[in-house]
Design an enzyme around this catalytic site. Structure first.
Site, short mmCIF file in Angstrom:
data_model
loop_
_atom_site.label_atom_id
_atom_site.label_comp_id
_atom_site.label_asym_id
_atom_site.label_seq_id
_atom_site.Cartn_x
_atom_site.Cartn_y
_atom_site.Cartn_z
N THR A 165 20.87 -2.04 -7.04
CA THR A 165 21.49 -2.15 -5.72
C THR A 165 21.24 -0.88 -4.92
O THR A 165 20.80 -0.94 -3.76
CB THR A 165 23.01 -2.40 -5.86
OG1 THR A 165 23.18 -3.62 -6.57
CG2 THR A 165 23.67 -2.52 -4.50
N ASN A 190 29.41 3.04 -8.34
CA ASN A 190 28.08 2.63 -8.80
C ASN A 190 27.05 2.65 -7.69
O ASN A 190 25.96 3.19 -7.85
CB ASN A 190 28.18 1.17 -9.28
CG ASN A 190 28.31 1.12 -10.75
OD1 ASN A 190 27.85 2.04 -11.43
ND2 ASN A 190 28.93 0.08 -11.25
N LYS A 230 21.61 -14.08 0.53
CA LYS A 230 20.86 -12.98 -0.08
C LYS A 230 19.58 -13.50 -0.75
O LYS A 230 18.51 -12.92 -0.58
CB LYS A 230 21.71 -12.28 -1.15
CG LYS A 230 22.80 -11.40 -0.58
CD LYS A 230 23.41 -10.52 -1.68
CE LYS A 230 24.66 -9.84 -1.17
NZ LYS A 230 25.21 -8.88 -2.11
N LYS A 283 22.86 -18.98 -8.35
CA LYS A 283 22.93 -17.69 -9.03
C LYS A 283 23.98 -16.82 -8.37
O LYS A 283 24.08 -16.76 -7.15
CB LYS A 283 21.55 -17.02 -8.91
CG LYS A 283 21.46 -15.60 -9.38
CD LYS A 283 20.63 -15.52 -10.65
CE LYS A 283 20.74 -14.19 -11.36
NZ LYS A 283 22.02 -14.01 -12.07
N LYS A 312 28.85 -18.40 -7.35
CA LYS A 312 29.78 -17.28 -7.61
C LYS A 312 30.90 -17.77 -8.49
O LYS A 312 31.27 -18.95 -8.44
CB LYS A 312 30.38 -16.78 -6.29
CG LYS A 312 30.91 -15.37 -6.39
CD LYS A 312 29.77 -14.39 -6.35
CE LYS A 312 30.18 -12.97 -6.45
NZ LYS A 312 29.05 -12.08 -6.15
P1 NAD Z 1 32.84 1.07 -7.64
O1 NAD Z 1 34.15 0.49 -8.03
O2 NAD Z 1 31.91 1.57 -8.67
O3 NAD Z 1 33.09 2.27 -6.60
C1 NAD Z 1 33.87 2.15 -5.45
C2 NAD Z 1 33.97 3.52 -4.77
O4 NAD Z 1 34.73 3.33 -3.57
C3 NAD Z 1 34.72 4.57 -5.59
O5 NAD Z 1 34.18 5.84 -5.34
C4 NAD Z 1 36.15 4.46 -5.04
O6 NAD Z 1 36.89 5.66 -5.21
C5 NAD Z 1 35.85 4.21 -3.58
N1 NAD Z 1 36.98 3.60 -2.88
C6 NAD Z 1 37.85 2.66 -3.34
N2 NAD Z 1 38.79 2.40 -2.42
C7 NAD Z 1 38.50 3.17 -1.35
C8 NAD Z 1 39.09 3.37 -0.08
N3 NAD Z 1 40.20 2.71 0.27
N4 NAD Z 1 38.51 4.24 0.78
C9 NAD Z 1 37.40 4.94 0.42
N5 NAD Z 1 36.80 4.80 -0.77
C10 NAD Z 1 37.34 3.94 -1.64
O7 NAD Z 1 32.15 -0.07 -6.74
P2 NAD Z 1 30.58 -0.27 -6.45
O8 NAD Z 1 29.99 -1.11 -7.50
O9 NAD Z 1 29.97 1.05 -6.09
O10 NAD Z 1 30.68 -1.19 -5.14
C11 NAD Z 1 30.96 -0.66 -3.85
C12 NAD Z 1 30.66 -1.73 -2.80
O11 NAD Z 1 29.31 -2.13 -2.90
C13 NAD Z 1 31.49 -3.00 -2.92
O12 NAD Z 1 31.73 -3.52 -1.65
C14 NAD Z 1 30.57 -3.92 -3.68
O13 NAD Z 1 30.89 -5.28 -3.46
C15 NAD Z 1 29.23 -3.54 -3.07
N6 NAD Z 1 28.12 -3.93 -3.92
C16 NAD Z 1 27.93 -3.33 -5.14
C17 NAD Z 1 26.88 -3.74 -5.95
C18 NAD Z 1 26.60 -3.07 -7.27
O14 NAD Z 1 25.61 -3.47 -7.91
N7 NAD Z 1 27.37 -2.09 -7.70
C19 NAD Z 1 26.06 -4.80 -5.53
C20 NAD Z 1 26.27 -5.41 -4.28
C21 NAD Z 1 27.33 -4.96 -3.49
#
Ligand code: NAD
Length: 414
Positions: free
Chosen positions: A190, A221, A94, A70, A106
């Site tokens: 998350t 997000n 995980k 998954k 993946k």
């Molecule tokens: P997103 O694209 O919705 O948001 C990313 C945020 O980070 C934005 O506010 C963006 O402006 C900021 N950002 C981007 N580059 C940056 C930088 N250089 N310095 C500071 N801020 C910066 O992404 P997301 O879904 O919120 O995911 C964020 C992290 O969480 C990632 O590492 C992702 O892999 C991890 N993650 C997310 C989920 C999920 O369900 N959304 C699940 C597991 C892990």
């Protein structure tokens, strides 16, 4: 490219250490150091200008001894074989940490969805499913959304698979729109999971969440929902940031206001004048620091200046291995990504269960079950870390890899 290789080799290193601590021999590491299966596909897509463009895609299946694999499918220009492989191994960890009957998988396609029309994206999504159809399926390998893929893309993929299968197959993929069998609570899972883990970590350090000062890097997000959940719990979110800068208020920021103003890319700081840098944000005076943006933010360079007592990795890979060592030596409780962000795959699993039984749960039921899973997971990892006197990352890898190793042994694979 070098970074991806780094991600892959550093994941292998910790898996090796975890297996050694668990008492497994070199043979088990040989089995688990790479995915069992790695498919590379070429996907021809008719573009809007009438020309055909051929995209490269991947699907990695790390290990399916426990159950079907998954994991998400990302659409991004930087997707590479190494990255997909490493991320499939993370999914095994995980799933093991939250005790799901899955192995890790993946997928990814090298493309830039921001430059593509909806029609092109639909044809690419359907093409990816056709190209990988021999190895994916509701009892084999179940995809989900990841970077730059969303519920609409999941819907196209599910429809394509259902057409080929000549069956409606909602259990083929998770992260679908609710009307197609998506789970309530999936979009915030998350952040919900990270919130639960933060509450557990705070308890261990005798911090009342209502008095806690929290800094969150990233307002996308993960980061924005997290800020909302924490401020609803009464915590003071004193700092947040996006790619363009950071906001700080020692009295606590107005999260509802910021949520209202942020755009769909998670940008909000451009609306303000008194901003600070992301670098300054990470070193702010606070109780809990949550990197929720991108990788490699806490490094050997700044780890000595982090003032938080607890760091919770909501982002994937925000802390380098050197920084992990420094933070641990300084007595800072570091909750690793494979544990902290496991809420998403947990509710994905709930979605698949609901699809398989054709009976759907309320959001309260989903959240209740998520709470139980995350609390148990935190407790298991914390207990291993304290009883063995090791850091939480190594403990999480031990908990995460154990089930897959045991299942592989019982099956006689090693
Ligand atoms: P997103 O694209 O919705 O948001 C990313 C945020 O980070 C934005 O506010 C963006 O402006 C900021 N950002 C981007 N580059 C940056 C930088 N250089 N310095 C500071 N801020 C910066 O992404 P997301 O879904 O919120 O995911 C964020 C992290 O969480 C990632 O590492 C992702 O892999 C991890 N993650 C997310 C989920 C999920 O369900 N959304 C699940 C597991 C892990």
């Amino acid at each position: 490219m070098a970074e991806n290789l780094n991600l892959f080799t550093s994941t292998q290193e910790v898996i090796k250490k975890a297996l050694q601590k668990l008492g497994y021999d070199e043979g088990m590491y040989e089995l688990l150091k790479e995915p069992l299966r790695m498919l590379e596909v070429r996907i021809p897509v008719k573009m809007d200008n009438g020309q055909v463009k051929v995209f490269t895609g991947y699907r990695a299946q790390h290990n399916d001894a426990v159950g079907p694999t998954k994991g998400g499918v990302r659409f991004h220009p930087n997707v590479s074989e190494e990255e997909v492989k490493a991320l499939s191994m993370w999914m095994t960890l995980k799933a093991g940490i939250v005790d799901l009957p899955y192995g890790g998988g993946k997928g990814g396609v090298i493309c830039d969805p921001r430059q593509m029309s909806m029609g092109e994206l639909e044809r690419l999504s359907r093409g990816y499913v056709r190209a990988t159809s021999q190895i994916v399926g509701p009892t084999k390998d179940i995809p989900a959304p990841d970077v730059f893929t969303n519920a609409q893309i999941m819907a196209w993929m599910m429809d394509e698979y259902s057409r080929m299968d000549e069956f409606n197959s909602p259990g083929f993929i998770t992260g679908k729109p609710i009307v197609l069998g998506g789970s309530l609570g999936r979009d915030k899972a998350t952040a919900q999971g990270v919130t639960i883990v933060i509450e557990e970590a705070a308890k261990r350090r005798n911090i009342d969440i209502k008095d806690a000062r929290i800094v969150i890097q990233g307002f996308g997000n993960a980061g924005s929902f997290l800020a909302k959940f924490l401020s609803d719990l009464g915590a003071k979110v004193v700092g947040i940031s996006d790619a363009y800068g950071a906001l700080y208020d020692p009295e606590g920021l107005d999260i509802d206001y910021l949520l209202d103003r942020r755009d769909s890319f998670g940008t909000v700081t451009t609306l303000f004048e008194n901003t600070i840098s992301n670098k300054e944000l990470l070193e702010l005076e606070c109780d809990i620091l949550v990197p929720a943006a991108i990788e490699n933010q806490l490094t050997a360079e700044n780890a000595h200046r982090i003032k938080a007592g607890i760091v919770v990795e909501a982002a994937n890979g925000p802390t380098t291995s050197e920084a992990t060592k420094i933070l641990n030596e300084r007595g800072i409780l570091l909750v690793p990504d494979v544990l902290a962000s496991a809420g998403g795959v947990t509710v994905s699993y709930f979605e698949w269960v609901q699809n398989n039984q054709g009976y759907y749960w309320t959001e309260e039921e989903v959240n209740e079950k998520l709470l139980k899973k995350m609390v148990e997971a935190f407790d298991n990892v914390y207990t291993v870390a304290t009883s063995r006197n090791i850091d939480m990352r190594l403990a999480a890898y031990m908990v995460g890899v154990r089930k897959t190793a045991e299942a592989s042994r019982f099956r006689g694979w090693v």
